[in-house]
Design a protein around this motif. Structure first.
Motif, PDB file in Angstrom:
ATOM      1  N   ARG A  65       0.852  -1.188   0.000  1.00 27.41           N
ATOM      2  CA  ARG A  65       0.000   0.000   0.000  1.00 27.41           C
ATOM      3  C   ARG A  65       0.885   1.235   0.000  1.00 27.41           C
ATOM      4  O   ARG A  65       1.982   1.222   0.536  1.00 27.41           O
ATOM      5  N   GLY A  66       0.396   2.270  -0.582  1.00 28.54           N
ATOM      6  CA  GLY A  66       1.132   3.524  -0.609  1.00 28.54           C
ATOM      7  C   GLY A  66       0.170   4.688  -0.693  1.00 28.54           C
ATOM      8  O   GLY A  66      -1.040   4.499  -0.803  1.00 28.54           O
ATOM      9  N   ALA A  67       0.696   5.887  -0.629  1.00 27.97           N
ATOM     10  CA  ALA A  67      -0.127   7.083  -0.747  1.00 27.97           C
ATOM     11  C   ALA A  67       0.781   8.278  -0.993  1.00 27.97           C
ATOM     12  O   ALA A  67       1.967   8.256  -0.654  1.00 27.97           O
ATOM     13  N   SER A  68       0.207   9.317  -1.570  1.00 26.68           N
ATOM     14  CA  SER A  68       0.943  10.557  -1.773  1.00 26.68           C
ATOM     15  C   SER A  68       0.024  11.740  -1.527  1.00 26.68           C
ATOM     16  O   SER A  68      -1.211  11.624  -1.581  1.00 26.68           O
ATOM     17  N   LEU A  69       0.635  12.874  -1.246  1.00 22.15           N
ATOM     18  CA  LEU A  69      -0.069  14.127  -1.043  1.00 22.15           C
ATOM     19  C   LEU A  69       0.700  15.194  -1.794  1.00 22.15           C
ATOM     20  O   LEU A  69       1.899  15.387  -1.556  1.00 22.15           O
ATOM     21  N   SER A  70       0.031  15.855  -2.721  1.00 22.36           N
ATOM     22  CA  SER A  70       0.654  16.949  -3.470  1.00 22.36           C
ATOM     23  C   SER A  70      -0.040  18.247  -3.089  1.00 22.36           C
ATOM     24  O   SER A  70      -1.276  18.306  -3.068  1.00 22.36           O
ATOM     25  N   ILE A  71       0.758  19.261  -2.786  1.00 19.41           N
ATOM     26  CA  ILE A  71       0.193  20.587  -2.534  1.00 19.41           C
ATOM     27  C   ILE A  71       0.829  21.575  -3.498  1.00 19.41           C
ATOM     28  O   ILE A  71       2.001  21.468  -3.831  1.00 19.41           O
ATOM     29  N   GLU A  72       0.013  22.462  -3.969  1.00 20.85           N
ATOM     30  CA  GLU A  72       0.468  23.491  -4.904  1.00 20.85           C
ATOM     31  C   GLU A  72      -0.061  24.828  -4.431  1.00 20.85           C
ATOM     32  O   GLU A  72      -1.102  24.902  -3.784  1.00 20.85           O
ATOM     33  N   GLY A  73       0.655  25.867  -4.766  1.00 22.88           N
ATOM     34  CA  GLY A  73       0.193  27.183  -4.386  1.00 22.88           C
ATOM     35  C   GLY A  73       1.132  28.265  -4.839  1.00 22.88           C
ATOM     36  O   GLY A  73       1.731  28.184  -5.912  1.00 22.88           O
ATOM     37  N   THR A 125       9.275  15.436  -2.632  1.00 20.22           N
ATOM     38  CA  THR A 125       9.809  15.792  -3.942  1.00 20.22           C
ATOM     39  C   THR A 125       9.404  17.231  -4.208  1.00 20.22           C
ATOM     40  O   THR A 125       8.205  17.537  -4.256  1.00 20.22           O
ATOM     41  N   PRO A 126      10.380  18.136  -4.333  1.00 20.93           N
ATOM     42  CA  PRO A 126      10.011  19.529  -4.589  1.00 20.93           C
ATOM     43  C   PRO A 126       9.419  19.677  -5.979  1.00 20.93           C
ATOM     44  O   PRO A 126       9.790  18.954  -6.899  1.00 20.93           O
ATOM     45  N   GLY A 127       8.492  20.614  -6.102  1.00 20.74           N
ATOM     46  CA  GLY A 127       7.864  20.864  -7.399  1.00 20.74           C
ATOM     47  C   GLY A 127       8.511  22.036  -8.109  1.00 20.74           C
ATOM     48  O   GLY A 127       9.390  22.715  -7.573  1.00 20.74           O
ATOM     49  N   GLU A 128       8.051  22.254  -9.318  1.00 16.73           N
ATOM     50  CA  GLU A 128       8.567  23.364 -10.113  1.00 16.73           C
ATOM     51  C   GLU A 128       8.063  24.683  -9.560  1.00 16.73           C
ATOM     52  O   GLU A 128       6.994  24.752  -8.957  1.00 16.73           O
ATOM     53  N   GLN A 129       8.851  25.740  -9.775  1.00 15.71           N
ATOM     54  CA  GLN A 129       8.430  27.088  -9.446  1.00 15.71           C
ATOM     55  C   GLN A 129       8.489  27.900 -10.721  1.00 15.71           C
ATOM     56  O   GLN A 129       9.358  27.685 -11.558  1.00 15.71           O
ATOM     57  N   GLY A 130       7.552  28.819 -10.838  1.00 17.20           N
ATOM     58  CA  GLY A 130       7.571  29.646 -12.030  1.00 17.20           C
ATOM     59  C   GLY A 130       6.402  30.610 -12.049  1.00 17.20           C
ATOM     60  O   GLY A 130       5.663  30.738 -11.078  1.00 17.20           O
ATOM     61  N   GLY A 131       6.248  31.259 -13.180  1.00 22.08           N
ATOM     62  CA  GLY A 131       5.158  32.201 -13.347  1.00 22.08           C
ATOM     63  C   GLY A 131       5.367  33.024 -14.598  1.00 22.08           C
ATOM     64  O   GLY A 131       6.462  33.063 -15.156  1.00 22.08           O
ATOM     65  N   GLY A 132       4.312  33.653 -15.014  1.00 24.37           N
ATOM     66  CA  GLY A 132       4.356  34.504 -16.198  1.00 24.37           C
ATOM     67  C   GLY A 132       4.298  35.974 -15.822  1.00 24.37           C
ATOM     68  O   GLY A 132       4.339  36.348 -14.647  1.00 24.37           O
ATOM     69  N   ASN A 133       4.158  36.801 -16.813  1.00 27.10           N
ATOM     70  CA  ASN A 133       4.194  38.248 -16.670  1.00 27.10           C
ATOM     71  C   ASN A 133       3.240  38.777 -15.608  1.00 27.10           C
ATOM     72  O   ASN A 133       3.600  39.641 -14.825  1.00 27.10           O
ATOM     73  N   ASN A 134       2.028  38.292 -15.579  1.00 25.23           N
ATOM     74  CA  ASN A 134       1.024  38.777 -14.628  1.00 25.23           C
ATOM     75  C   ASN A 134       0.630  37.721 -13.609  1.00 25.23           C
ATOM     76  O   ASN A 134      -0.500  37.704 -13.127  1.00 25.23           O
ATOM     77  N   ASP A 135       1.553  36.828 -13.262  1.00 23.68           N
ATOM     78  CA  ASP A 135       1.297  35.745 -12.310  1.00 23.68           C
ATOM     79  C   ASP A 135       2.021  35.983 -10.998  1.00 23.68           C
ATOM     80  O   ASP A 135       2.956  36.778 -10.929  1.00 23.68           O
ATOM     81  N   LYS A 136       1.621  35.252 -10.004  1.00 25.36           N
ATOM     82  CA  LYS A 136       2.389  35.128  -8.772  1.00 25.36           C
ATOM     83  C   LYS A 136       3.276  33.901  -8.948  1.00 25.36           C
ATOM     84  O   LYS A 136       2.939  32.973  -9.683  1.00 25.36           O
ATOM     85  N   THR A 137       4.414  33.857  -8.278  1.00 23.31           N
ATOM     86  CA  THR A 137       5.334  32.728  -8.393  1.00 23.31           C
ATOM     87  C   THR A 137       4.706  31.499  -7.759  1.00 23.31           C
ATOM     88  O   THR A 137       4.181  31.560  -6.646  1.00 23.31           O
ATOM     89  N   SER A 138       4.769  30.384  -8.464  1.00 29.09           N
ATOM     90  CA  SER A 138       4.174  29.146  -7.962  1.00 29.09           C
ATOM     91  C   SER A 138       5.137  28.411  -7.038  1.00 29.09           C
ATOM     92  O   SER A 138       6.349  28.648  -7.051  1.00 29.09           O
ATOM     93  N   TRP A 139       4.576  27.522  -6.231  1.00 33.13           N
ATOM     94  CA  TRP A 139       5.346  26.675  -5.315  1.00 33.13           C
ATOM     95  C   TRP A 139       4.577  25.376  -5.151  1.00 33.13           C
ATOM     96  O   TRP A 139       3.338  25.380  -5.106  1.00 33.13           O
ATOM     97  N   SER A 140       5.305  24.244  -5.060  1.00 33.40           N
ATOM     98  CA  SER A 140       4.622  22.965  -4.859  1.00 33.40           C
ATOM     99  C   SER A 140       5.568  21.931  -4.289  1.00 33.40           C
ATOM    100  O   SER A 140       6.796  22.081  -4.346  1.00 33.40           O
ATOM    101  N   ALA A 141       4.982  20.884  -3.727  1.00 39.29           N
ATOM    102  CA  ALA A 141       5.741  19.764  -3.186  1.00 39.29           C
ATOM    103  C   ALA A 141       4.844  18.536  -3.172  1.00 39.29           C
ATOM    104  O   ALA A 141       3.622  18.648  -3.019  1.00 39.29           O
ATOM    105  N   THR A 142       5.456  17.358  -3.333  1.00 42.99           N
ATOM    106  CA  THR A 142       4.726  16.099  -3.252  1.00 42.99           C
ATOM    107  C   THR A 142       5.348  15.247  -2.159  1.00 42.99           C
ATOM    108  O   THR A 142       6.562  15.027  -2.149  1.00 42.99           O
TER     109      THR A 142
END
Length: 157
Positions: A65-73, A125-142
């Motif tokens: 059995r296994g499980a994961s939790l991903s959060i993004e923001g 596992t760290p997620g990607e960070q990024g954003g566009g011209n009118n975005d806030k910088t993203s952050w995520s982790a799993t």
């Protein structure tokens, strides 16, 4: 009582990471979360057990059995100090650099209506960070659960 049941708001979920470097049990809230996904079937392994006596019907046993939790923001900082949110910072700067048996840490979450935390020993596992011209910088982790889920009572100060 189905008429009295109501769906819960997704924004009511709280996520925290344990600061394993602290001298006493210290949990750091993870700020900036805008979406999450709990996958209780992640890393599940099965073995087929179909035999002649199964009479053509598929059979299996779960072997793992296994499980994961991903959060993004959103990547969050303190307006006054410009320091990254302590929960995000711990994940980005402390936990993700660990290897081997030191790569595990505890994470917990619950909905504000619940009286118990779900607590996992996990890897991250760290997620990607990024954003566009009118975005806030993203952050995520799993987070990937290691071993069984545990629970802990909510303690209010």
């Amino acid at each position: 009582m189905a008429g009295n049941s109501r769906p819960i708001d997704a924004r009511g979920w709280k996520f925290e990471v344990e600061d394993a470097n602290a001298t006493s049990e210290t949990w750091l809230p993870i700020a900036g979360t805008t979406t999450f996904t709990h996958n209780p079937g992640e890393n599940e392994e099965t073995v087929e057990t179909t035999a002649f006596e199964s009479e053509g019907m598929y059979e299996q046993d779960v072997m793992q059995r296994g499980a994961s939790l991903s959060i993004e923001g959103q990547y969050r900082i303190d307006k006054a100090t410009r320091a990254q949110d302590p929960g995000q910072l711990y994940i980005d700067s402390v936990w993700t650099d660990r290897l081997g048996f030191e790569s595990r840490n505890r994470v917990r979450w619950r909905h504000e209506t619940q009286t118990q935390w779900v607590v996992w020993d996990a890897t991250v596992t760290p997620g990607e960070q990024g954003g566009g011209n009118n975005d806030k910088t993203s952050w995520s982790a799993t987070f990937t659960r290691c071993g069984p889920s545990m629970t802990a009572e909510v303690v209010t100060p």
